[in-house]
Write a protein that holds these residues in place. Sequence first.
Motif, PDB file in Angstrom:
ATOM      1  N   LYS A  70      -5.866  -2.649  13.417  1.00 41.65           N
ATOM      2  CA  LYS A  70      -5.705  -1.215  13.161  1.00 41.65           C
ATOM      3  C   LYS A  70      -6.668  -0.755  12.075  1.00 41.65           C
ATOM      4  CE  LYS A  70      -0.720  -1.558  13.921  1.00 41.65           C
ATOM      5  NZ  LYS A  70       0.591  -1.348  13.287  1.00 41.65           N
ATOM      6  N   PRO A  71      -7.026   0.526  12.082  1.00 49.34           N
ATOM      7  CA  PRO A  71      -7.887   1.061  11.015  1.00 49.34           C
ATOM      8  C   PRO A  71      -7.203   0.964   9.654  1.00 49.34           C
ATOM      9  CG  PRO A  71      -7.775   2.592  12.864  1.00 49.34           C
ATOM     10  CD  PRO A  71      -6.740   1.531  13.101  1.00 49.34           C
ATOM     11  N   GLY A  72      -8.014   0.803   8.619  1.00 48.04           N
ATOM     12  CA  GLY A  72      -7.486   0.774   7.259  1.00 48.04           C
ATOM     13  C   GLY A  72      -8.194  -0.250   6.398  1.00 48.04           C
ATOM     14  N   ALA A  73      -7.663  -0.449   5.211  1.00 47.90           N
ATOM     15  CA  ALA A  73      -8.203  -1.434   4.270  1.00 47.90           C
ATOM     16  C   ALA A  73      -7.486  -2.765   4.496  1.00 47.90           C
ATOM     17  CB  ALA A  73      -8.000  -0.952   2.839  1.00 47.90           C
ATOM     18  N   TRP A  74      -8.243  -3.783   4.843  1.00 52.87           N
ATOM     19  CA  TRP A  74      -7.713  -5.117   5.110  1.00 52.87           C
ATOM     20  C   TRP A  74      -8.263  -6.088   4.077  1.00 52.87           C
ATOM     21  CZ3 TRP A  74      -4.902  -6.775   9.640  1.00 52.87           C
ATOM     22  CH2 TRP A  74      -4.578  -5.742  10.524  1.00 52.87           C
ATOM     23  N   LEU A 101      -3.995 -25.587   3.082  1.00 52.00           N
ATOM     24  CA  LEU A 101      -4.742 -24.332   2.979  1.00 52.00           C
ATOM     25  C   LEU A 101      -4.224 -23.355   4.028  1.00 52.00           C
ATOM     26  CD1 LEU A 101      -8.337 -25.843   2.750  1.00 52.00           C
ATOM     27  CD2 LEU A 101      -7.106 -24.715   0.884  1.00 52.00           C
ATOM     28  N   THR A 102      -4.185 -22.076   3.679  1.00 51.82           N
ATOM     29  CA  THR A 102      -3.814 -21.052   4.644  1.00 51.82           C
ATOM     30  C   THR A 102      -4.750 -19.865   4.511  1.00 51.82           C
ATOM     31  OG1 THR A 102      -2.202 -20.061   3.136  1.00 51.82           O
ATOM     32  CG2 THR A 102      -1.352 -21.617   4.753  1.00 51.82           C
ATOM     33  N   VAL A 103      -4.872 -19.144   5.603  1.00 51.09           N
ATOM     34  CA  VAL A 103      -5.600 -17.877   5.617  1.00 51.09           C
ATOM     35  C   VAL A 103      -4.569 -16.807   5.955  1.00 51.09           C
ATOM     36  CG1 VAL A 103      -7.322 -16.502   6.841  1.00 51.09           C
ATOM     37  CG2 VAL A 103      -7.824 -18.876   6.246  1.00 51.09           C
ATOM     38  N   GLN A 104      -4.443 -15.830   5.068  1.00 51.26           N
ATOM     39  CA  GLN A 104      -3.554 -14.694   5.304  1.00 51.26           C
ATOM     40  C   GLN A 104      -4.395 -13.467   5.595  1.00 51.26           C
ATOM     41  OE1 GLN A 104      -0.961 -13.936   1.988  1.00 51.26           O
ATOM     42  NE2 GLN A 104       0.567 -15.374   2.727  1.00 51.26           N
ATOM     43  N   VAL A 105      -3.967 -12.699   6.577  1.00 47.34           N
ATOM     44  CA  VAL A 105      -4.640 -11.457   6.924  1.00 47.34           C
ATOM     45  C   VAL A 105      -3.689 -10.324   6.556  1.00 47.34           C
ATOM     46  CG1 VAL A 105      -5.756 -10.157   8.767  1.00 47.34           C
ATOM     47  CG2 VAL A 105      -5.772 -12.660   8.828  1.00 47.34           C
ATOM     48  N   LYS A 106      -4.142  -9.462   5.636  1.00 51.10           N
ATOM     49  CA  LYS A 106      -3.283  -8.388   5.136  1.00 51.10           C
ATOM     50  C   LYS A 106      -3.878  -7.025   5.450  1.00 51.10           C
ATOM     51  CE  LYS A 106      -1.653 -10.853   1.024  1.00 51.10           C
ATOM     52  NZ  LYS A 106      -1.566 -10.751  -0.444  1.00 51.10           N
ATOM     53  N   GLN A 107      -3.019  -6.117   5.872  1.00 53.11           N
ATOM     54  CA  GLN A 107      -3.400  -4.706   5.976  1.00 53.11           C
ATOM     55  C   GLN A 107      -2.676  -4.030   4.822  1.00 53.11           C
ATOM     56  OE1 GLN A 107      -1.980  -2.463   9.334  1.00 53.11           O
ATOM     57  NE2 GLN A 107      -3.618  -0.973   9.135  1.00 53.11           N
ATOM     58  N   GLY A 108      -3.439  -3.579   3.838  1.00 50.53           N
ATOM     59  CA  GLY A 108      -2.828  -3.099   2.606  1.00 50.53           C
ATOM     60  C   GLY A 108      -2.097  -4.265   1.966  1.00 50.53           C
ATOM     61  N   ALA A 109      -0.798  -4.092   1.679  1.00 51.77           N
ATOM     62  CA  ALA A 109       0.005  -5.161   1.082  1.00 51.77           C
ATOM     63  C   ALA A 109       0.810  -5.933   2.121  1.00 51.77           C
ATOM     64  CB  ALA A 109       0.940  -4.570   0.035  1.00 51.77           C
ATOM     65  N   THR A 110       0.704  -5.549   3.406  1.00 51.74           N
ATOM     66  CA  THR A 110       1.496  -6.162   4.463  1.00 51.74           C
ATOM     67  C   THR A 110       0.749  -7.332   5.091  1.00 51.74           C
ATOM     68  OG1 THR A 110       2.497  -4.025   4.967  1.00 51.74           O
ATOM     69  CG2 THR A 110       2.698  -5.734   6.652  1.00 51.74           C
ATOM     70  N   VAL A 111       1.374  -8.519   5.077  1.00 52.67           N
ATOM     71  CA  VAL A 111       0.782  -9.694   5.718  1.00 52.67           C
ATOM     72  C   VAL A 111       0.988  -9.560   7.225  1.00 52.67           C
ATOM     73  CG1 VAL A 111       0.852 -12.203   5.960  1.00 52.67           C
ATOM     74  CG2 VAL A 111       1.180 -11.158   3.703  1.00 52.67           C
ATOM     75  N   ARG A 112      -0.110  -9.515   7.972  1.00 51.21           N
ATOM     76  CA  ARG A 112      -0.058  -9.359   9.430  1.00 51.21           C
ATOM     77  C   ARG A 112      -0.162 -10.695  10.167  1.00 51.21           C
ATOM     78  NH1 ARG A 112       1.994  -4.477  10.625  1.00 51.21           N
ATOM     79  NH2 ARG A 112       0.933  -2.846   9.477  1.00 51.21           N
ATOM     80  N   GLU A 113      -0.786 -11.689   9.502  1.00 48.64           N
ATOM     81  CA  GLU A 113      -1.025 -12.966  10.175  1.00 48.64           C
ATOM     82  C   GLU A 113      -1.261 -14.042   9.113  1.00 48.64           C
ATOM     83  OE1 GLU A 113      -3.956 -14.464  13.789  1.00 48.64           O
ATOM     84  OE2 GLU A 113      -4.535 -12.718  12.619  1.00 48.64           O
ATOM     85  N   THR A 114      -0.791 -15.262   9.391  1.00 50.52           N
ATOM     86  CA  THR A 114      -1.054 -16.411   8.529  1.00 50.52           C
ATOM     87  C   THR A 114      -1.461 -17.578   9.422  1.00 50.52           C
ATOM     88  OG1 THR A 114       0.580 -15.682   6.896  1.00 50.52           O
ATOM     89  CG2 THR A 114      -0.093 -17.986   6.796  1.00 50.52           C
TER      90      THR A 114
END
Length: 170
Positions: free
Chosen positions: A147-151, A112-125
């Motif tokens: 950062k501000p935005g849709a995550w 299992l993994t958790v991905q953190v995305k800002q828009g379509a960009t993966v910032r962390e896994t």
Amino acid sequence: MKSLINGSVLCAVLGVATVAGAQDAAAPAAPAGEAVKAPSADAVRDTWNYFYKGQGQGPVLVEAKLCTEVAKEGANKFECITEVGPEGVKAGTSVMLWQSYLVPQGDSIDDLTVQVKQGATVRETKDVKVKGEGWRARQWTGVKLAKPGAWTVVIMRGDKVLKEVPVKVL
């Protein structure tokens, strides 16, 4: 008599829980004055069969939510007690992706993994591991929304998306 049996089964099902591989006998408390719906006999039987005989079939993701606080003790121990609301969170806030799984008895799930995305960009896994040591395997994974935005916080098993949790960052 049937409702007494259903109530007993429900108590037995909810009476044992796990968190990060450790046993915890505290089940989540129903809000004061709120009745808990008893599951059907078929639902209980299906759950038992999966827990006791479903080895190798993987986890069932039951619930996932973003939280700013998980209880460390008391009646709600290991429960998300402060959920991130639709208003979102401030940039730089660390939150936890609280997850609850049903894992077949004796299985260890490590894909299992958790991905953190800002828009379509993966910032962390981050990798997540859960074990079938009790009726409920709970895990919370800390993530930072810089950062501000849709995550979006995404739970995946291999390349399959199990759940996406959107969050607004101000």
